[in-house]
Design a protein around this motif. Structure first.
Motif, PDB file in Angstrom:
ATOM      1  N   GLU A 159       0.808  -1.225   0.000  1.00 50.70           N
ATOM      2  CA  GLU A 159       0.000   0.000   0.000  1.00 50.70           C
ATOM      3  C   GLU A 159       0.840   1.273   0.000  1.00 50.70           C
ATOM      4  OE1 GLU A 159      -2.792  -0.208   3.218  1.00 50.70           O
ATOM      5  OE2 GLU A 159      -4.002  -1.722   2.206  1.00 50.70           O
ATOM      6  N   VAL A 209       2.242   1.737  -3.461  1.00 56.58           N
ATOM      7  CA  VAL A 209       1.146   2.027  -4.396  1.00 56.58           C
ATOM      8  C   VAL A 209       0.706   3.481  -4.269  1.00 56.58           C
ATOM      9  CG1 VAL A 209      -1.280   1.501  -4.903  1.00 56.58           C
ATOM     10  CG2 VAL A 209       0.365  -0.363  -4.583  1.00 56.58           C
ATOM     11  N   TYR A 257      -4.692  -7.419  -6.396  1.00 57.08           N
ATOM     12  CA  TYR A 257      -4.783  -6.088  -5.779  1.00 57.08           C
ATOM     13  C   TYR A 257      -4.044  -5.055  -6.638  1.00 57.08           C
ATOM     14  CZ  TYR A 257      -3.182  -2.297  -2.719  1.00 57.08           C
ATOM     15  OH  TYR A 257      -2.851  -1.076  -2.198  1.00 57.08           O
ATOM     16  N   ASN A 308      -5.615  -1.968  -9.236  1.00 57.81           N
ATOM     17  CA  ASN A 308      -5.181  -0.579  -9.083  1.00 57.81           C
ATOM     18  C   ASN A 308      -4.458  -0.062 -10.327  1.00 57.81           C
ATOM     19  OD1 ASN A 308      -5.680   0.658  -6.261  1.00 57.81           O
ATOM     20  ND2 ASN A 308      -5.183  -1.487  -5.863  1.00 57.81           N
TER      21      ASN A 308
END
Length: 145
Positions: free
Chosen positions: A78, A81, A107, A111
Motif C-alpha cells: 500500500e 502504491v 490487488y 489498481n
C-alpha cells in the motif's frame, strides 16, 4: 521524481543509491526507500533454521517447506502504491522462498499497476532497467532465502 537505483545486492544486504542505510529487506518508490518490516503487516517467516556453511557459500535452509507464508500481502504494498507507481517489482528472495499470493497480484492489477514477481537478483536487475528508462516504478525486495 525518479525512483532510486538499487546500488548493490548480496545475501542479506541491499544498498539504495543516495541512501546510507543498508537494508535486509526494503521498499523503494519514486523519491524514497525504507526498511520493509514484515511484522507490520503479518507477512511472517515460518520457523526454520539457517546454516551458513562457509563465508563464501549461500546459507542452507532447514525446517518447514511452507516458509515465508502467507507471503507478500496487499498491506505490504500500500505504501508504495500510494506513491503513484505504474509498475511494481516484487523480489521473492534469492531462493524464491517468499510467497506472493494471487490476491496480492490481483490487488495491484485492480489498481492499474503492472507487476513483476521475480527471484530477487532478477527483480533488482529489472527494477534498475525500468528506473533507467524513466518508468515510475516501485519495488519490494527480500534479500535472503
Amino acid at each position: 521524481m525518479s525512483s532510486p537505483e538499487i546500488a548493490s545486492l548480496s545475501w542479506g544486504q541491499m544498498m539504495v543509491k543516495g541512501c546510507s542505510t543498508t537494508y535486509k529487506d526494503c521498499k523503494v518508490w519514486p523519491g524514497g526507500s525504507r526498511t520493509w518490516d514484515w511484522r507490520e503487516t503479518g507477512t511472517n517467516l515460518s520457523s526454520r533454521r539457517i546454516v551458513q556453511r562457509s563465508a563464501t557459500a549461500l546459507p542452507v535452509l532447514y525446517g518447514k517447506k511452507n516458509m515465508h507464508s502467507p507471503g507478500v500481502q496487499p498491506a505490504d504494498l500500500e505504501e508504495v502504491v500510494k506513491k503513484g507507481v505504474k509498475t511494481l517489482v516484487i523480489g521473492r528472495g534469492m531462493s524464491e522462498a517468499l510467497q506472493v499470493p494471487a490476491s496480492t497480484v490481483d490487488y495491484l492489477k485492480k489498481n492499474g499497476i503492472d507487476v513483476l514477481v521475480l527471484q530477487t537478483e532478477k527483480a533488482v536487475k529489472e527494477y534498475n532497467t525500468l528506473v533507467a528508462q524513466g518508468v515510475k516504478v516501485g519495488g519490494i525486495f527480500h534479500s535472503t532465502c
